[in-house]
Each structure stands twice: as C-alpha cells, then as structure tokens.
Scaffold this motif. Structure first.
Motif, short mmCIF file in Angstrom:
data_model
loop_
_atom_site.label_atom_id
_atom_site.label_comp_id
_atom_site.label_asym_id
_atom_site.label_seq_id
_atom_site.Cartn_x
_atom_site.Cartn_y
_atom_site.Cartn_z
N ALA A 37 59.41 19.54 45.75
CA ALA A 37 59.73 18.20 45.26
C ALA A 37 59.20 17.13 46.22
CB ALA A 37 61.24 18.05 45.09
N ALA A 38 59.24 17.43 47.52
CA ALA A 38 58.74 16.46 48.51
C ALA A 38 57.22 16.35 48.42
CB ALA A 38 59.16 16.88 49.92
N GLU A 39 56.58 17.47 48.12
CA GLU A 39 55.12 17.45 48.03
C GLU A 39 54.63 16.66 46.82
OE1 GLU A 39 54.60 21.85 50.04
OE2 GLU A 39 53.67 21.50 48.08
N ARG A 40 55.30 16.86 45.67
CA ARG A 40 54.75 16.33 44.41
C ARG A 40 55.64 15.33 43.71
NH1 ARG A 40 53.93 22.02 41.43
NH2 ARG A 40 53.42 23.27 43.27
N GLY A 41 56.85 15.19 44.18
CA GLY A 41 57.83 14.41 43.42
C GLY A 41 58.61 15.36 42.53
N PRO A 42 59.92 15.16 42.40
CA PRO A 42 60.77 16.09 41.65
C PRO A 42 60.31 16.29 40.21
CG PRO A 42 62.10 14.44 42.78
CD PRO A 42 60.69 14.04 42.97
N ASP A 43 59.77 15.24 39.58
CA ASP A 43 59.39 15.35 38.17
C ASP A 43 58.18 16.27 37.96
OD1 ASP A 43 61.40 13.60 37.78
OD2 ASP A 43 60.11 11.83 37.61
N GLN A 44 57.43 16.49 39.01
CA GLN A 44 56.21 17.28 38.88
C GLN A 44 56.43 18.75 39.24
OE1 GLN A 44 53.63 15.74 37.49
NE2 GLN A 44 54.98 13.94 37.48
N VAL A 45 57.67 19.14 39.42
CA VAL A 45 57.96 20.53 39.79
C VAL A 45 58.75 21.19 38.66
CG1 VAL A 45 59.08 22.02 41.49
CG2 VAL A 45 58.08 19.84 42.20
N THR A 46 58.37 22.42 38.31
CA THR A 46 59.12 23.14 37.29
C THR A 46 60.00 24.21 37.94
OG1 THR A 46 57.45 24.86 36.98
CG2 THR A 46 57.22 22.84 35.66
N ILE A 47 61.00 24.64 37.20
CA ILE A 47 61.87 25.71 37.70
C ILE A 47 61.05 26.98 37.91
CG2 ILE A 47 63.72 27.27 36.94
CD1 ILE A 47 65.17 24.81 35.83
N GLU A 48 60.09 27.22 37.03
CA GLU A 48 59.24 28.40 37.17
C GLU A 48 58.51 28.39 38.52
OE1 GLU A 48 56.86 28.84 33.73
OE2 GLU A 48 56.71 31.01 33.98
N GLU A 49 58.00 27.23 38.88
CA GLU A 49 57.27 27.14 40.15
C GLU A 49 58.19 27.39 41.35
OE1 GLU A 49 53.72 23.95 39.27
OE2 GLU A 49 55.79 23.22 39.19
N ILE A 50 59.42 26.89 41.25
CA ILE A 50 60.37 27.12 42.35
C ILE A 50 60.67 28.61 42.46
CG2 ILE A 50 62.71 26.65 43.19
CD1 ILE A 50 62.54 23.94 41.63
N ALA A 51 60.91 29.24 41.30
CA ALA A 51 61.19 30.68 41.31
C ALA A 51 59.99 31.47 41.85
CB ALA A 51 61.55 31.15 39.89
N ASP A 52 58.79 31.09 41.38
CA ASP A 52 57.56 31.75 41.85
C ASP A 52 57.41 31.68 43.36
OD1 ASP A 52 56.72 32.65 39.45
OD2 ASP A 52 55.12 31.17 39.15
N ALA A 53 57.73 30.51 43.91
CA ALA A 53 57.53 30.30 45.34
C ALA A 53 58.36 31.26 46.18
CB ALA A 53 57.87 28.85 45.71
N ASP A 55 59.33 34.21 44.80
CA ASP A 55 59.05 35.51 44.22
C ASP A 55 60.27 36.11 43.53
OD1 ASP A 55 57.23 37.44 43.54
OD2 ASP A 55 57.50 38.62 45.38
N VAL A 56 60.98 35.27 42.77
CA VAL A 56 62.05 35.77 41.91
C VAL A 56 61.79 35.26 40.49
CG1 VAL A 56 63.75 35.79 43.79
CG2 VAL A 56 63.61 33.80 42.24
N SER A 57 62.53 35.80 39.53
CA SER A 57 62.35 35.38 38.13
C SER A 57 63.11 34.09 37.86
CB SER A 57 62.86 36.48 37.20
OG SER A 57 64.26 36.60 37.34
N VAL A 58 62.74 33.43 36.77
CA VAL A 58 63.45 32.23 36.35
C VAL A 58 64.92 32.57 36.07
CG1 VAL A 58 63.70 30.58 34.45
CG2 VAL A 58 61.46 30.97 35.49
N ARG A 59 65.11 33.77 35.51
CA ARG A 59 66.47 34.23 35.23
C ARG A 59 67.30 34.29 36.51
NH1 ARG A 59 67.32 39.26 31.51
NH2 ARG A 59 69.56 39.15 31.18
N THR A 60 66.69 34.79 37.58
CA THR A 60 67.40 34.84 38.86
C THR A 60 67.72 33.43 39.36
OG1 THR A 60 66.36 36.94 39.46
CG2 THR A 60 67.23 35.62 41.27
#
Lengths: 214, 214
Positions: A37-53, A55-60
């Motif tokens: 969020a600090a890098e791109r602004g909160p609006d430009q970040v998806t939950i999928e990207e956070i999970a990916d970072a 290495d867990v699933s969106v479900r997790t």
C-alpha cells in the motif's frame, strides 16, 4: 513500574507451534499489505497480491482479515486480548493507573519490532482517508477492550465507572502522545523517558503539589 | 474553578453588530447544513440548498466555508481563537491545568445551545465516513490551538514541552469523555458533575494518595 512491566512480559506464556505459525502468517500478511500500500497507494493493491507476496492463498488471507483495509491497519484481536489479559492479571491490589501503566509500558519492550511499520501505517492513514474508519475502529477497540479489563478489575460494568474510563482513555492517550512526540523528534530521544514523563504527570496529578499551595 | 470559568465568560467582550451578524450567518449556515445532511445524507445535499435554506447566496456561503463538509462540521476559526485567547488571558500564576480546566469548563455554561447540534453532527460522522477527515481535522485544530496558547503561557515552543502537550491533550480528552458519557446516559446526569469528576481525577493524580501508600 518499568521493572514490573518487564516481569509481566517475561511471564507471558510461550506460544505453541501452531499459534506461533498463525501469528507469523498474520504478521507477514499485515506487513506485506502495508508495504504494498505504501509503494502504490492502498487503492492500487489487491488482496490477491497481498496473499501472493506471502505465498498463501486468498482463502488463507480471509482466515485472518475480512478486508484489505483491515490487513493494512493490521489489528490483531488475539494480540489485543493478550494485552487485556495482562491488565486483568496484574496484582489485584494495584491501583488502576499503576496496572494499566505497567501493561502499556510493557508494549515498548519490543518497540524496535513494530515502530517502523506503525510509522508507515500512520503515514498511509494520513494520506489515504479511506483507511480512517478502520484505523479509528482499531483505536476504539483498544480502549474498549482495556476498559472491559479495567472494569473487571474493579468489579463494575464497563460503562459503570467514569473514573475507570478516565484512567483508560487518559493512559492510552498519553502513550500515543509519547509515540507521536518520539516520531516528531526523529526518535532521537528515549521513548521510555517520554513515556515515563507523560505517565508521571498523570500519576502525580496535573497540578504539581507545589503549585497547589499557591 | 466553575466560578472563575463563569467570570471568564462574563468578561468576554461584547461583539459589534457586524461581527454579531457574521456569527449569526455562520451559525445559521452550519445549522442548516447539519439539518439537511441529517435529513437526506450528506451526499444528497448541495451547497446551493444550504445557502437557500438561510436565504444567502452561494457566494456568501463561500465567505464562511470552503466546502460542504466544512459547513456540516461547522468549525469556527474565530470561535476557536476566542477560546485560545481566554486561555492566554487566564491569570499568569495559574497552573497550566487549572487554566485550561477553567476555559474548557466555561464552554459548558451554554451547553444547551450547542449539545443537540453536536449530537446530530456526531451521528452524521459515525454514519458517513466521508465526513471523518474534516471532523478529525477540527479536533486536531482545537488541540493544536490550545497547545499554542498553553506554550505561550509557559514561554516555550508549541512542540517544546511534553508536559504542556500532556496537559492539553488529556484535558480535552477528559472533556470529550464527559460529553460522551453524558450522551450515553441520555443526559439524565449533570454534565457539570461529570466534567468535575473527570477533571478532579486528573488534577489530584490518577493514583489517589491513599493508594500510593500501599
């Protein structure tokens, strides 16, 4: 007071492996959320990207947080409960303020571990008002939880004692003020000294005895 | 303390006709903004409608407020300055907390005049997070202004005394807590009693002397 705070921390029970893993995952997700969020602004970040970072699933992700904003603010209900437990577990004959002062001071034993992420989070909230509701809710949760703990100590209802509310609100507030002050001074001063100065003023009363005499 | 607060209020200079008219227009606009926003939701109200409700032009609206949100929050820079002036004008030998306690208590002499509108405003902010940034800015302005006044009294820079910051933040906070408590009890208790209870706790210290001895 600082000594007893250290003791309280040392007395905290070690977590089991499963709890430790869960806490690590939560912290990793919150850390990734704040960083992205600090890098791109909160609006430009998806939950999928956070999970990916992490290495867990969106479900997790959704096992830990119900929204992106919650992950960025990163408030931990179990961590909060642990703080309340410490307050309730302080010696029964301790005055309310002494008990909460010890618990809040104890949080600063590990200040190096969370100060940078907290500063980043505060900057994000300042710059992105969409995070404000969640941020204020987290603040409110802390005060309400501590008030419940304090009320339990005193044997009253959480909304039954204005004195308990004054002690809790004022203490949390003094802690936040010391933190703000510390950041404003680029951390060039001791946070422990600032905390003690603020808490001492509350403990002895805002009108120093020498002035009362006039 | 209440007596001196009353005196301070009585000492306030009467406003000239022009200033009085201006203040009336500002208050009318703020009142209309809050009322219309409460009826339809802030997003469904235009600046034109607020101006129409008070029978002034949109241009006049912008003499007082720079946005719809500002009108709804209704913060008055001149009223704020008057509060700071009262703090600076308190007797020089008064302890910092005694001075600010007197000034804040003085605001409650006319509590009936502003309590309903304040309650409406708080409800709006809770229900419409778009108002939060402006609302928090107003809170922050009050604390910063009082801190400037307190620093002036003490002959220090506004960010030069943690003690001054503790006194200001804690006092404002105690006042807000008393108000919240009062509203939560449906105003069935005396706001003056609540204020005094909260302020007394701060004045004598959060650890009552009898407990200190243990």
């Amino acid at each position: 007071v600082t000594d007893t705070a250290v003791e309280a921390d040392a007395e905290a029970e070690p977590l089991g492996r499963r709890e430790r893993k869960k806490l690590e995952t939560r912290r990793a997700l919150a850390g990734a959320a704040v960083r992205l969020a600090a890098e791109r602004g909160p609006d430009q970040v998806t939950i999928e990207e956070i999970a990916d970072a992490v290495d867990v699933s969106v479900r997790t992700f959704f096992n830990y947080f119900s929204s992106k904003e919650e992950a960025i603010i990163g408030w931990d209900p179990e961590g909060l409960q642990a703080i309340v437990d410490r307050l309730v577990g302080r010696p029964a004959d301790e005055a309310p303020f002494i008990a909460i002062r010890a618990v809040l001071s104890g949080l600063f034993e590990g200040v190096e571990e969370w100060a940078d992420e907290r500063a980043l989070r505060h900057r994000l909230v300042r710059e992105h008002p969409s995070l404000l509701p969640r941020f204020l809710a987290a603040h409110h949760d802390l005060e309400r939880s501590l008030l419940r703990g304090m009320a339990a100590r005193l044997g009253v209802e959480p909304d039954g004692s204005l004195y308990a509310a004054v002690v809790v609100t004022t203490s949390v507030n003094a802690m936040r003020l010391a933190l703000t002050w510390w950041e404003a001074k680029d951390r060039a001063v001791s946070i422990t000294d600032l905390l003690n100065e603020a808490f001492d003023a509350l403990e002895r009363g805002l009108v120093p005895p020498t002035r009362k005499a006039t």
